[in-house]
Design a protein around this motif. Structure first.
Motif, PDB file in Angstrom:
ATOM      1  N   GLY A 169       9.461  -0.852  14.529  1.00  0.00           N
ATOM      2  CA  GLY A 169      10.568  -1.366  13.734  1.00  0.00           C
ATOM      3  C   GLY A 169      10.938  -0.445  12.575  1.00  0.00           C
ATOM      4  O   GLY A 169      10.150   0.431  12.161  1.00  0.00           O
ATOM      5  N   PHE A 170      12.158  -0.643  12.042  1.00  0.00           N
ATOM      6  CA  PHE A 170      12.616   0.165  10.917  1.00  0.00           C
ATOM      7  C   PHE A 170      11.772  -0.157   9.679  1.00  0.00           C
ATOM      8  O   PHE A 170      11.511  -1.335   9.401  1.00  0.00           O
ATOM      9  CB  PHE A 170      14.087  -0.133  10.643  1.00  0.00           C
ATOM     10  N   PRO A 171      11.309   0.862   8.950  1.00  0.00           N
ATOM     11  CA  PRO A 171      10.462   0.602   7.761  1.00  0.00           C
ATOM     12  C   PRO A 171      11.182  -0.298   6.765  1.00  0.00           C
ATOM     13  O   PRO A 171      12.347  -0.069   6.424  1.00  0.00           O
ATOM     14  CB  PRO A 171      10.216   1.995   7.171  1.00  0.00           C
ATOM     15  N   ARG A 172      10.477  -1.321   6.286  1.00  0.00           N
ATOM     16  CA  ARG A 172      11.062  -2.263   5.320  1.00  0.00           C
ATOM     17  C   ARG A 172      10.160  -2.376   4.106  1.00  0.00           C
ATOM     18  O   ARG A 172       8.932  -2.247   4.207  1.00  0.00           O
ATOM     19  CB  ARG A 172      11.230  -3.653   5.958  1.00  0.00           C
ATOM     20  N   ASN A 173      10.787  -2.586   2.948  1.00  0.00           N
ATOM     21  CA  ASN A 173      10.044  -2.810   1.718  1.00  0.00           C
ATOM     22  C   ASN A 173       9.748  -4.302   1.599  1.00  0.00           C
ATOM     23  O   ASN A 173      10.661  -5.132   1.573  1.00  0.00           O
ATOM     24  CB  ASN A 173      10.841  -2.335   0.502  1.00  0.00           C
ATOM     25  N   ARG A 188       0.807  -1.218   0.000  1.00  0.00           N
ATOM     26  CA  ARG A 188       0.000   0.000   0.000  1.00  0.00           C
ATOM     27  C   ARG A 188       0.850   1.282   0.000  1.00  0.00           C
ATOM     28  O   ARG A 188       0.395   2.338   0.434  1.00  0.00           O
ATOM     29  CB  ARG A 188      -0.983   0.002   1.190  1.00  0.00           C
ATOM     30  N   VAL A 189       2.096   1.197  -0.501  1.00  0.00           N
ATOM     31  CA  VAL A 189       2.986   2.361  -0.610  1.00  0.00           C
ATOM     32  C   VAL A 189       3.271   2.624  -2.082  1.00  0.00           C
ATOM     33  O   VAL A 189       3.696   1.723  -2.808  1.00  0.00           O
ATOM     34  CB  VAL A 189       4.301   2.142   0.151  1.00  0.00           C
ATOM     35  N   ASP A 190       3.004   3.840  -2.511  1.00  0.00           N
ATOM     36  CA  ASP A 190       3.274   4.259  -3.889  1.00  0.00           C
ATOM     37  C   ASP A 190       4.422   5.267  -3.899  1.00  0.00           C
ATOM     38  O   ASP A 190       4.620   6.026  -2.946  1.00  0.00           O
ATOM     39  CB  ASP A 190       2.042   4.912  -4.511  1.00  0.00           C
TER      40      ASP A 190
END
Length: 500
Positions: A495-499, A134-136
């Protein structure tokens, strides 16, 4: 009003400046040696007023739709084509180049305007849906702000047109500082921009000398500087402007080599050497000034070049001549000094342009085509950028020796190879350390949808002129990462944002 009473002044905020200049310079007709007018020279306060006009206009122009910007560009293109003859005449009157050459300059500038008309496609960003859950991610190109152009005397219309249409199309505003030797073309361009519907303050002109240039290089509201000129000045502009936080494209000088291999068409090569060596009186950064003859072709090639030089008509560019005067008396004397230097160094003077009869006023700034043979790499006629109608022939024994000569030059602007051997041509393209290469083309100026620029001491900064490089130079990329929450994406996660 007499010609000597003609006043050429600044243009900003959509109109000619109405102030009084503390200093002014003479403008000459190079074909007669007479003063044809006077140009106001800007001080720092005048430059600041022009930059302020550009900064004010930027706030609205940057938000003007692409459709509206393109409409202005298309109308400017129509007007420029319609009045090309008037612009060419103004160039000839102040620079001295023949009318046909001036018309060609306008045409090459017009091609960049046509390129800029396609700016909607060139400014398209990228978009990735679902780069993460859900990230563009998308990118966009935005204008940089007020851009300054410092242009040289040899192309009063073409060089401003290399930069201004692209900058304006990208949503920036422009302050142009033309050479004070050839100021009228810049004002004609300003009038055409206004007639095309460009809002006041988007395109501005300040005339002046080093004081005006320094004011632009250090002005807090100037974001980017485009410059074309000699290498020492290009280096100065680059260092001064970057020290004040600006992005800079500074195109410097050149010593362009034309290599002729034994298998070349010598008639084609001789025509090219004369055209590229003596067109515009050699006052081109892309002029061929060093002809490298790979033996055994030198004697025959020089004979054919000499025949062609004998047929050239030198004189007033308004009289149908092939080559006009140099731009000023001082520059003519400087170039003539190199002829003496070449003789003193032992070069063979095949054609002496100082003795050339001319079709023009005796007081004009004349120096005819000059040809040296048996020039060696340590002579000043080879090492220095003369910027005049002086062609030097250097004899070498092999392709490798010719390539080494070209690559050992501190300049890397333009070069040409004349051959009928496709393998040699391909090898030259790959191995030569020069930014613009011609194969059987003596002046390889790229078309508008590529970019113009050299290597080594011929360019300071990373961006070349016009084409894709021009669009990148006059814009900044912004990348946006977005997430629009839905009921399933809420919650705490330290937590650290991850793709993923």
């Amino acid at each position: 009003m007499n010609d000597t009473d003609k006043r050429i002044t600044h243009w900003f905020g959509g109109a000619a400046w109405t102030g009084t200049a503390a200093r002014a310079g003479d403008v000459f007709d190079p074909a007669t040696g007479a003063v044809s007018g006077h140009v106001d020279l800007a001080d720092a306060a005048t430059v600041d007023a022009a930059v302020t006009a550009a900064r004010t206009a930027f706030t609205t122009w940057r938000r003007t739709s692409l459709a509206r910007r393109v409409a202005v560009l298309f109308e400017f293109r129509r007007l420029l084509a319609e009045r090309a003859g008037e612009l060419a005449a103004a160039i000839t009157a102040e620079h001295g180049k023949v009318l046909d050459d001036a018309a060609g300059e306008v045409q090459r500038g017009l091609e960049v305007v046509e390129f800029a008309c396609g700016i909607p496609h060139l400014l398209k960003g990228g978009h990735t849906m679902g780069a993460a859950t859900r990230v563009d991610v998308h990118s966009l190109r935005q204008p940089v702000g007020v851009t300054a152009i410092v242009s040289p005397f040899n192309f009063p219309a073409m060089v401003p047109l290399w930069f201004a249409p692209v900058s304006i199309a990208c949503g920036n505003t422009v302050v142009l500082k033309p050479s004070e030797k050839v100021p009228s073309a810049a004002i004609l361009l300003a009038e055409l921009w206004r007639e095309a519907g460009l809002p006041d303050g988007v395109f501005n002109v300040v005339h002046g000398d080093r004081e005006a240039v320094d004011a632009l290089l250090t002005h807090a509201d100037v974001a980017a500087v485009s410059f074309v000129g000699s290498t020492p000045v290009a280096r100065y502009v680059y260092e001064r402007a970057t020290a004040h936080g600006k992005r800079v494209q500074a195109l410097g000088g050149a010593k362009n080599h034309m290599v002729v291999l034994p298998d070349a068409d010598l008639d084609l090569a001789a025509d090219a050497a004369v055209n590229a060596g003596f067109g515009s009186a050699g006052e081109r950064c892309m002029a061929i000034s060093a002809l490298v003859a790979v033996e055994p072709v030198a004697d025959e090639l020089i004979a054919r070049i000499t025949e062609r030089i004998a047929g050239l008509k030198v004189g007033d560019g308004r009289r149908g001549c092939d080559m006009g005067p140099l731009v000023t008396a001082a520059h003519r004397d400087r170039v003539a000094g190199y002829v003496e230097a070449g003789l003193d160094a032992g070069a063979e003077l095949v054609v002496d342009g100082r003795e050339r009869p001319v079709d023009g006023d005796a007081a004009g700034f004349w120096l005819g085509p000059t040809l040296f043979d048996r020039v060696t790499p340590e002579m000043s006629v080879y090492t220095d950028e003369i910027f005049g109608p002086v062609l030097s022939v250097l004899r070498v024994g092999s392709y490798d020796a010719a390539l080494d000569l070209v690559n050992s030059s501190p300049y890397g602007n333009g070069t040409a190879l004349f051959t009928n051997d496709g393998g040699a041509a391909r090898r030259f393209e790959e191995e030569v350390e020069v930014g613009m290469v011609g194969i059987n083309v003596p002046i390889p100026v790229p078309v508008s949808y590529y970019s113009f620029g050299g290597w080594k001491a011929s360019l300071f900064g990373d961006a070349h002129a016009y084409g894709p490089d021009g669009v990148h130079f006059f814009t900044r990329t912004k990348t946006v990462t977005s997430r629009w929450p839905d009921p399933h994406s809420r919650g705490i996660d330290l937590g650290f944002p991850r793709n993923h």
